[in-house]
Design an enzyme around this catalytic site. Structure first.
Site, PDB file in Angstrom:
ATOM      1  CG  ASP A 405      -1.801   1.179   1.344  1.00  0.00           C
ATOM      2  OD1 ASP A 405      -2.625   1.365   0.433  1.00  0.00           O
ATOM      3  OD2 ASP A 405      -1.682   1.939   2.321  1.00  0.00           O
ATOM      4  CD  GLU A 458      -2.477   2.521  -3.416  1.00  0.00           C
ATOM      5  OE1 GLU A 458      -3.480   3.230  -3.554  1.00  0.00           O
ATOM      6  OE2 GLU A 458      -1.912   2.355  -2.328  1.00  0.00           O
TER       7      GLU A 458
END
Length: 728
Positions: A405, A458
């Site tokens: 993330d 990401e």
């Protein structure tokens, strides 16, 4: 009183201010013989017992009413195994003395932990049920180099920090203690007298289980057995494999209708897993399952990186869920958050009174956007903690991939900061060199230690080489989310079709950089929250057009180069935004057949067709796998391209992003012959208008678009069709 024990030492020990309890407590050689000392608050009578015979070999004298006992065994010179018979409140208990056991940690482990190269620190640190010298109990260890004293507190000692102070291994800054009788299922924490003399109660950073919020204690739990990935699971992650990911938040996929309570891991194994398999997805991606205190963080602010959240069950229940997914042929991706952690007092923040896990300067160690703290990746022990966590999930649970993330927030020092709010690196640049090295090292270790496992990033900037090898300047990820493609295509789709001709490049631009990275095309949870609307609700027009637009978009996405990701609810066109506190709107699929059923059937067919035809996935990251046939017809908002496999087999993909059917639309093709329509998003099967080409079309020897042969098609309104060559 023993001449060796100073009253100040006893006072400090009882007050919890003494750093070296093993120098005082336990069995010690003196000129008078062996001397046994024990700190046993509230005890009234203590005897030393020889376990072999059960014989009392000496009584300990109470030297301090607060619980300090001492006694000499004059005829004993050699250390021996002993127990203590302790009377509390009139009842005698036979216990093993924690302070008769020697150092726990092996020298090699201590050295590797200090160096930051221990691949599996969780095997040493934390709480581990064990048997030492025939005694069952639990080994506790925690890294807190600047603490003045550390104790284990828990259900086994009335949460009393006086009872079990730990031994400091100065060479590593790790405190350790074996507590006889402590067993799996019991709660515990670490009580620290920190560097500033303040008392802190901390959860175990390496705890394998923890209490559910709002409680914060760690739980003694056995280390899961290692999982060996099958050859099929390894192949399913490869670049030429079909990868269609169903992204799920376990707490809101489905809930109990009577009380809105979560499904358990085992209930999810029985309901979610077969559903994802039936829908044709190849992978499940789970929003973070690490323990976290705030439901509204969706797991992205973890306090227990090694503990599956208790919201849905136990560690064993979670393993059951993962095993069920694997048995169904689904690989499992776990969202992993090594970028930051919350500032809750019970967790990592100022762990030993210093900024141990985080940077001390808020310009480096504080996330303004999320009110969280940033790991100090340059500190070896911190990096080791995180790398070990990656291996833990993959090796001990069989997690097949980690989706990292917020990578951009890690690799840029000025991420979301104004001038003067960040510190340049040693070369004056904005890159966080320590974070970059951490990511490269993590990816390298995953590749070496867990064959077939992969990582996904990401990463929201144009950082070069996210999925390229570190030796060429890359970060070493296997895949990267293509957020640019997602933003461009959604911006295009939300336009009234009459204006799309002026924004044609939003659909074509992605191919200009498509082969710079190994991309995943994500329609993730981030796109259906915070006022962005649902994917369906972003589509323009009346209800019919909204659904038609969505179907056409999905048909485009599943054929476009890159692996696929769809957040739960989008597979049946949920109309409202995602709410983490409620179930998906499954009622939309109740009653008679409707538009939502149509989208659900389409996504299922997209998945199964995509998986069946190598041309749609085998060469996602090879220029040979894609070719434009019609790229410049912006006036009619028509785009046509070819997907190709290694053997040269082609699938033609044609999209019409206006509500006007395009009859007799001719375009050039590479391979003449008979072409079968294998998917049409306007089919009545999906509640479309059923405009199409009767199933089969034959090419004509008519030149078009610079090619000798061509097809003459009807392009349905707001639709995408796929055609496969099936003969001459």
């Amino acid at each position: 009183m023993s001449s060796r024990i100073d009253r100040d030492v006893i006072n400090a020990l009882i007050a919890g201010h003494f750093a070296d309890p093993f120098s005082v407590l336990g069995m010690h050689q003196t000129q008078a013989g062996l001397e046994v000392r024990a700190l046993l608050p509230d005890a009234t009578d203590v005897w030393v017992i020889e376990p072999k015979t059960g014989r009392k070999v000496g009584k300990l004298e109470c030297l301090d009413a607060r619980g300090f006992f001492c006694g000499v065994l004059p005829r004993r010179k050699n250390f021996f195994r002993y127990q203590l018979a302790v009377t509390w409140h009139g009842q005698q208990n036979l216990i093993d003395d924690p302070y008769r056991f020697g150092p726990l940690m092996q020298e090699m482990d201590a050295w590797l932990l200090s160096e930051g190269t221990h691949l599996r620190p969780y095997e040493t640190l934390g709480a581990h049920a064990d048997t030492m010298d025939g005694v069952t109990g639990t080994r506790f260890s925690v890294w807190a180099p600047n603490a003045r004293r550390v104790s284990v507190v828990g259900q086994f000692n009335y949460w009393d920090g006086r009872r079990h102070p730990m031994r400091l291994r100065k060479e590593s800054g790790i405190w350790e203690l074996f507590i006889p009788g402590a067993h799996n299922g019991q709660l515990y924490k670490f009580e620290l007298l920190d560097a500033n003399g303040n008392l802190r109660i901390k959860a175990d950073p390496y705890a394998f289980e923890a209490q559910m919020r709002p409680e914060t204690a760690s739980m003694i739990c056995g280390l899961p057995e290692k999982v060996t990935p099958s050859e099929e699971r390894q192949k399913a992650n490869q670049f030429d494999a079909p990868i269609s990911i169903y992204e799920v938040h376990l707490g809101s996929w489905r809930r109990h209708t009577d009380n809105n309570f979560w499904l358990s891991y085992r209930e999810l194994a029985d309901q979610l897993v077969p559903y994802a398999k039936w829908m044709g997805f190849t992978h499940l991606e789970l929003l973070p399952v690490n323990e976290h205190p705030f439901d509204g963080s969706w797991g992205y602010q973890p306090t227990g990186l090694y503990a599956p959240t208790r919201r849905f069950g136990t560690l064993d229940d979670f393993r059951y869920f993962i095993n069920a997914a694997h048995a169904a042929g689904l690989n499992v991706i776990l969202d992993w958050v090594p970028g930051h952690f919350p500032s809750d007092e019970f967790s990592l923040a100022e762990f030993d009174g210093t900024h141990l896990y985080e940077h001390s300067d808020p310009r480096e160690g504080y996330h303004q956007d999320w009110n969280t703290l940033i790991y100090n990746y340059g500190r070896r022990e911190v990096s080791n903690y995180l790398v070990g966590n990656a291996l833990y999930w993959m090796e001990r649970f069989g997690i097949d991939a980690l989706r990292v993330d917020a990578v951009a927030s890690m690799i840029y020092r000025d991420y979301s900061r104004k001038e003067g709010e960040w510190i340049p690196n040693e070369f004056g640049g904005r890159e966080n060199l320590e974070a970059i090295e951490f990511l490269r090292n993590t990816n390298r270790i995953i590749g070496e230690q867990v064959p077939g496992a992969v990582s996904m990033a990401e990463e929201s900037t144009d950082f070069s080489g996210v999925t390229r090898p570190p030796e060429t300047g890359g970060l070493g990820f296997w895949y990267k989310w293509n957020l640019g493609w997602m933003h461009d295509t959604l911006d295009y789709m939300k336009l009234d079709p009459v204006y799309r001709q002026y924004h044609h490049d939003k659909l074509t631009f992605g191919m200009l950089y498509n082969h710079t990275e190994n991309f995943v095309l994500p329609l993730s949870h981030d796109e259906v929250v915070h006022g962005k609307k649902s994917i369906l609700d972003r589509m323009p027009g009346d209800a019919w057009q909204k659904f038609a637009n969505l179907r056409a978009y999905y048909g485009w996405m599943w054929a476009f180069p890159g692996k696929k990701l769809l957040f739960m609810g989008n597979e049946f066109a949920q109309g409202r935004e995602w709410n983490h506190d409620a179930s998906l709107d499954w009622h939309l699929l109740e009653g008679g057949d409707n538009w939502h059923h149509g989208v659900q059937r389409l996504v299922r067919d997209l998945n199964h067709t995509y998986r069946h035809h190598k041309a749609l996935h085998e060469l996602d990251f090879d220029a040979y796998g894609f070719e434009w046939l019609v790229v410049d017809d912006n006036e009619r908002s028509v785009l046509i391209f070819v997907r190709r496999d290694k053997a040269g087999n082609e699938i033609i993909v044609a999209s019409n992003f206006t509500p006007v059917p395009r009859h007799d639309y001719r375009f050039g093709i590479n391979q003449p012959g008979r072409w079968r329509e294998i998917l049409n998003t306007d089919s009545m099967h999906y509640h479309g208008s059923n405009t199409g080409n009767g199933g089969v079309v034959h090419s004509d020897e008519i030149e078009s678009h610079g090619r000798q042969h061509s097809l003459n098609l009807t392009l349905p309104p707001l639709a995408t069709i796929w055609l496969m060559r099936e003969g001459e």
